[in-house]
Design a protein around this motif. Structure first.
Motif, short mmCIF file in Angstrom:
data_model
loop_
_atom_site.label_atom_id
_atom_site.label_comp_id
_atom_site.label_asym_id
_atom_site.label_seq_id
_atom_site.Cartn_x
_atom_site.Cartn_y
_atom_site.Cartn_z
N TYR A 65 48.02 30.76 -65.82
CA TYR A 65 46.69 30.14 -65.87
C TYR A 65 46.17 30.10 -67.31
CZ TYR A 65 41.73 29.39 -65.08
OH TYR A 65 40.44 28.90 -65.14
N HIS A 66 46.28 31.21 -68.02
CA HIS A 66 45.77 31.26 -69.40
C HIS A 66 46.67 30.48 -70.36
CE1 HIS A 66 42.32 33.65 -68.54
NE2 HIS A 66 43.07 34.47 -67.83
N LEU A 67 47.97 30.43 -70.08
CA LEU A 67 48.86 29.60 -70.88
C LEU A 67 48.47 28.13 -70.78
CD1 LEU A 67 52.37 31.14 -70.21
CD2 LEU A 67 51.28 30.87 -72.44
N GLU A 68 48.17 27.69 -69.57
CA GLU A 68 47.78 26.30 -69.40
C GLU A 68 46.44 26.01 -70.09
OE1 GLU A 68 48.28 25.11 -65.32
OE2 GLU A 68 50.45 25.02 -65.61
N ALA A 69 45.51 26.96 -70.01
CA ALA A 69 44.24 26.79 -70.73
C ALA A 69 44.49 26.74 -72.24
CB ALA A 69 43.28 27.94 -70.38
N LEU A 70 45.40 27.57 -72.71
CA LEU A 70 45.72 27.59 -74.14
C LEU A 70 46.38 26.29 -74.59
CD1 LEU A 70 46.76 31.31 -74.35
CD2 LEU A 70 45.03 30.21 -75.81
N ARG A 71 47.21 25.70 -73.77
CA ARG A 71 47.80 24.40 -74.12
C ARG A 71 46.69 23.37 -74.31
NH1 ARG A 71 52.89 22.81 -74.11
NH2 ARG A 71 52.31 20.76 -73.37
N ARG A 72 45.69 23.39 -73.43
CA ARG A 72 44.56 22.46 -73.57
C ARG A 72 43.77 22.73 -74.86
NH1 ARG A 72 44.42 23.63 -68.07
NH2 ARG A 72 42.70 25.09 -68.31
N VAL A 75 47.03 25.52 -78.57
CA VAL A 75 47.70 26.72 -79.07
C VAL A 75 49.06 26.35 -79.67
CG1 VAL A 75 48.93 27.36 -76.93
CG2 VAL A 75 48.12 29.15 -78.49
N SER A 76 49.46 27.10 -80.67
CA SER A 76 50.78 26.89 -81.27
C SER A 76 51.76 27.91 -80.69
CB SER A 76 50.71 27.06 -82.78
OG SER A 76 50.49 28.43 -83.12
N HIS A 77 53.04 27.60 -80.82
CA HIS A 77 54.07 28.56 -80.41
C HIS A 77 53.92 29.86 -81.19
CE1 HIS A 77 56.67 26.50 -77.53
NE2 HIS A 77 56.41 25.38 -78.19
N GLN A 78 53.57 29.78 -82.47
CA GLN A 78 53.40 30.98 -83.29
C GLN A 78 52.27 31.85 -82.77
OE1 GLN A 78 55.52 31.96 -85.67
NE2 GLN A 78 54.36 33.86 -85.95
N GLN A 79 51.14 31.24 -82.40
CA GLN A 79 50.02 32.02 -81.85
C GLN A 79 50.43 32.71 -80.56
OE1 GLN A 79 47.34 28.66 -81.84
NE2 GLN A 79 46.08 29.59 -83.46
N LEU A 80 51.18 32.01 -79.72
CA LEU A 80 51.67 32.64 -78.48
C LEU A 80 52.63 33.77 -78.78
CD1 LEU A 80 52.26 29.48 -76.26
CD2 LEU A 80 50.41 31.17 -76.05
N ALA A 81 53.54 33.54 -79.71
CA ALA A 81 54.52 34.57 -80.05
C ALA A 81 53.82 35.82 -80.59
CB ALA A 81 55.52 34.03 -81.07
N GLU A 82 52.81 35.64 -81.43
CA GLU A 82 52.09 36.80 -81.97
C GLU A 82 51.34 37.53 -80.87
OE1 GLU A 82 49.82 35.88 -85.51
OE2 GLU A 82 51.49 34.71 -86.33
N THR A 83 50.77 36.80 -79.91
CA THR A 83 50.08 37.43 -78.78
C THR A 83 51.06 38.24 -77.95
OG1 THR A 83 48.44 35.66 -78.74
CG2 THR A 83 48.64 37.00 -76.75
N MET A 107 55.65 26.26 -71.51
CA MET A 107 55.63 25.37 -72.66
C MET A 107 56.69 24.28 -72.53
SD MET A 107 53.05 26.35 -74.40
CE MET A 107 53.16 25.72 -76.07
N ASN A 108 57.89 24.62 -72.09
CA ASN A 108 58.96 23.64 -71.96
C ASN A 108 58.74 22.70 -70.80
OD1 ASN A 108 60.36 24.45 -74.22
ND2 ASN A 108 61.54 25.97 -73.09
N LYS A 109 58.23 23.20 -69.68
CA LYS A 109 57.97 22.36 -68.51
C LYS A 109 56.95 21.29 -68.86
CE LYS A 109 56.26 22.33 -63.80
NZ LYS A 109 55.72 23.09 -62.69
N ASN A 110 55.86 21.70 -69.49
CA ASN A 110 54.80 20.74 -69.83
C ASN A 110 55.21 19.81 -70.93
OD1 ASN A 110 52.89 21.53 -67.88
ND2 ASN A 110 52.37 23.31 -69.10
N ALA A 111 56.08 20.24 -71.84
CA ALA A 111 56.53 19.38 -72.91
C ALA A 111 57.40 18.26 -72.39
CB ALA A 111 57.28 20.20 -73.96
N LEU A 112 58.08 18.50 -71.27
CA LEU A 112 58.99 17.51 -70.73
C LEU A 112 58.28 16.48 -69.85
CD1 LEU A 112 61.95 19.88 -69.75
CD2 LEU A 112 61.79 18.40 -71.75
N GLN A 113 57.03 16.75 -69.45
CA GLN A 113 56.33 15.84 -68.55
C GLN A 113 55.24 15.09 -69.25
OE1 GLN A 113 55.21 18.14 -65.15
NE2 GLN A 113 57.31 18.61 -64.66
#
Length: 113
Positions: A65-72, A75-83, A107-113
């Protein structure tokens, strides 16, 4: 953007619960809306905090849920990795495994759609 299955399950559960307990659900929605509204911390920063807590708690539905909010929120991959790294430093292997698997999946699922 497609909704991950776990986030959809969570939202469906909230809707069903709201039909039985509308007053509680309304209060919860008002509370969380205010909690994630921008203040001294941005909405993105607040979701990063929530992601770290969700990772530590092992709550896959909230992680997604929070990952999807962060995509909106852009968020960058780096910010996620640091978290994930900070949460993993506190929570160890379980926290890190939830982070690296679910973040990659969402991240990969949403990037592909």
């Amino acid at each position: 953007m497609a909704t991950h299955e776990l986030a959809a399950q969570y939202l469906d559960g909230l809707r069903a619960f709201g039909q039985v307990m509308p007053g509680v659900m309304d209060a919860y929605n008002l509370f969380t809306t205010k909690c994630f509204a921008p203040g001294d911390l941005s909405t993105k920063e607040k979701h990063l905090i929530a992601l770290g807590i969700s990772l530590f708690a092992g709550n896959e539905h909230c992680i997604v849920y929070h990952l999807e909010a962060l995509r909106r929120e852009g968020v960058s991959h780096q910010q996620l990795a640091e978290t994930v790294a900070v949460a993993g430093a506190y929570g160890g292997g379980t926290t890190l495994s939830h982070g690296v698997i679910l973040i990659n999946e969402v991240m990969n699922k949403n990037a592909l759609q």
